[in-house]
Motif scaffolding. Sequence first.
Motif, PDB file in Angstrom:
ATOM      1  N   ARG A 310       0.832  -1.209   0.000  1.00 47.04           N
ATOM      2  CA  ARG A 310       0.000   0.000   0.000  1.00 47.04           C
ATOM      3  C   ARG A 310       0.863   1.255   0.000  1.00 47.04           C
ATOM      4  O   ARG A 310       1.782   1.405   0.810  1.00 47.04           O
ATOM      5  N   GLY A 311       0.566   2.172  -0.990  1.00 47.06           N
ATOM      6  CA  GLY A 311       1.282   3.434  -1.124  1.00 47.06           C
ATOM      7  C   GLY A 311       2.556   3.345  -1.942  1.00 47.06           C
ATOM      8  O   GLY A 311       3.172   4.368  -2.248  1.00 47.06           O
ATOM      9  N   GLU A 312       2.970   2.149  -2.341  1.00 50.07           N
ATOM     10  CA  GLU A 312       4.223   1.966  -3.075  1.00 50.07           C
ATOM     11  C   GLU A 312       4.020   2.242  -4.558  1.00 50.07           C
ATOM     12  O   GLU A 312       3.001   1.870  -5.152  1.00 50.07           O
ATOM     13  N   LEU A 313       5.001   2.906  -5.174  1.00 50.93           N
ATOM     14  CA  LEU A 313       4.982   3.199  -6.607  1.00 50.93           C
ATOM     15  C   LEU A 313       5.805   2.161  -7.368  1.00 50.93           C
ATOM     16  O   LEU A 313       6.857   1.719  -6.886  1.00 50.93           O
ATOM     17  N   SER A 314       5.334   1.829  -8.557  1.00 46.21           N
ATOM     18  CA  SER A 314       6.127   0.953  -9.430  1.00 46.21           C
ATOM     19  C   SER A 314       7.091   1.784 -10.248  1.00 46.21           C
ATOM     20  O   SER A 314       7.008   3.023 -10.280  1.00 46.21           O
ATOM     21  N   ASP A 315       8.023   1.135 -10.914  1.00 43.33           N
ATOM     22  CA  ASP A 315       8.851   1.814 -11.903  1.00 43.33           C
ATOM     23  C   ASP A 315       8.036   1.919 -13.202  1.00 43.33           C
ATOM     24  O   ASP A 315       6.892   1.449 -13.281  1.00 43.33           O
ATOM     25  N   LEU A 316       8.641   2.516 -14.232  1.00 41.44           N
ATOM     26  CA  LEU A 316       7.940   2.600 -15.523  1.00 41.44           C
ATOM     27  C   LEU A 316       7.756   1.201 -16.114  1.00 41.44           C
ATOM     28  O   LEU A 316       8.660   0.362 -16.041  1.00 41.44           O
ATOM     29  N   ILE A 317       6.590   0.989 -16.686  1.00 39.07           N
ATOM     30  CA  ILE A 317       6.260  -0.285 -17.314  1.00 39.07           C
ATOM     31  C   ILE A 317       5.739   0.001 -18.723  1.00 39.07           C
ATOM     32  O   ILE A 317       4.919   0.908 -18.926  1.00 39.07           O
ATOM     33  N   ARG A 318       6.239  -0.768 -19.682  1.00 40.16           N
ATOM     34  CA  ARG A 318       5.801  -0.595 -21.074  1.00 40.16           C
ATOM     35  C   ARG A 318       4.371  -1.129 -21.211  1.00 40.16           C
ATOM     36  O   ARG A 318       4.066  -2.244 -20.793  1.00 40.16           O
ATOM     37  N   VAL A 319       3.495  -0.300 -21.764  1.00 37.79           N
ATOM     38  CA  VAL A 319       2.110  -0.694 -22.034  1.00 37.79           C
ATOM     39  C   VAL A 319       1.839  -0.446 -23.519  1.00 37.79           C
ATOM     40  O   VAL A 319       2.590   0.270 -24.195  1.00 37.79           O
ATOM     41  N   PRO A 320       0.754  -1.020 -24.077  1.00 40.25           N
ATOM     42  CA  PRO A 320       0.496  -0.886 -25.520  1.00 40.25           C
ATOM     43  C   PRO A 320       0.432   0.554 -26.011  1.00 40.25           C
ATOM     44  O   PRO A 320       0.791   0.843 -27.157  1.00 40.25           O
TER      45      PRO A 320
END
Length: 505
Positions: A310-320
């Motif tokens: 909870r509250g954690e951010l992901s790194d950038l992820i490639r999406v379509p």
Amino acid sequence: MASREKKRSGKRDDSGKSEMLDRVRARPFLYIGTIVILVIIVIAFVFVPILSPRGGFGGELVFGYYNRAPIAFVPDNFFHQQYERMVRMYQPSTDSPSYLSDMAWIWREAFEATVIHMGVLDEMRIAGYVAPDSVVDREVARLPMFQENGRFSSARYRAMDSNTRMNIWRRVQESIAFDMYVSDLLSLKVPSPEGTFVSNMASPLRTFDVAIFPSVNFPESEISAFMQANPEIFTVTHLSRITITSGEREARQILESVRSGFSTFEEAAVNHSQDWAADRGGDMGSLMVHHLQYELVDEEARRILMNLSRGELSDLIRVPTGWAFFRAEENPAPADLDNPSHRSTVRSYILTNERGRIEDWLISEAERFIIATNQRGFDNALSEFGMFKQTLGPLPVNYGDSLLFSSVSNAGIPELANSGSDMFFWRAAFGTPLLTPSRPLVIGNDVIVLFPTEEVEAGEDDRRSIESYLSFRAMDSTSHGYQAYFMNNRKLDDRFEETFWNLWW
């Protein structure tokens, strides 16, 4: 009559005249009906106020060309008469909110009738057909405007100016040519052997009892077992997302601004995100991991997201659509077996992605039902399984649901509505012996068992009805076919839309 109005060049072939008269004698009622229609057209000389845009028209309006001949709207020509006929028939109200669309439809109908009329006359001209003068003269003499005391009045005829008389004569001549073309097409008969062959397809007729095992019967115990066996698919979390389509560099800048606290996640989502969740501050709501499989093809990326705290951010992820980063709003948790929403989601997942699992279970139930039917009868088996019987038929083998025969789609059993083009259905229906249950059949989301109860031959009255309807269908198809031929012909230069809307705007 007409010979006094214009000079003829050469002498017409008497064989054409004879042929025309023979056709008239052979089909008098058809020609009488045609002349009645012709009279309605020809007598339309009484002015009917035209519902015109912007106060009226000026000069000739050209809505296109057929074989380079203008499709023109001018006073009292065929186009004009068709338009007036449509106005009289439908009487569109200027107060109606649909007035403009009504007028567009009326004008289009009149335009298409004119195209077909011109196309037919063009075909007859190419074929070298010209209605004999004597036939045209006779039909002109029968027009109501030239009648007095039930007889042709030469005085009335001479009282009309020569230009008007000649226009009427030419219209009658064109009408006869048009009628000759259409009547020849619509008089084509279905060959007797063909009619007999098709009517024989109405036999045999079978009637069936039907047992239906719907997919909704897939038990909750199976849902629970699948949830427990696949926890990684149904892990529940709550995510928010920001999607950037302009490039990785900008996406990285926005991610860093959120990480540094320069802007909040919600502000960045509203100001920069380019997806459906942007107006919601990026909030995607509560979801399971399988909901992400179409947006995140990479399984590892999905695993990372489902492990965010909870509250954690992901790194950038490639999406379509570009690049995205996510924030967990809750800690991930396994699906709750007692949560109706979770169970419904899992059921939908199985129906979409594990359809064979449901089909296998339904088929096994159907096979148990078949054993019970063979031992204790169809009705008793229905009672044991808590099912109700539905009846289908009588109907013949009607692959594709032809309108000539009784069809499955009109049988009133929704679960079978799309089975008319299923060859496995028809093989089971007519390949299973009477009073014997068929093998289980997968139809749509359900499984069915057919129980043929009766087989009969079609009656003679039914056969004759089919043959008559076949002729009607052939005529109807021909009628639509020749009209489509002219409307799609390369000779047609259709400029209707341009001309019509230029009048109104």
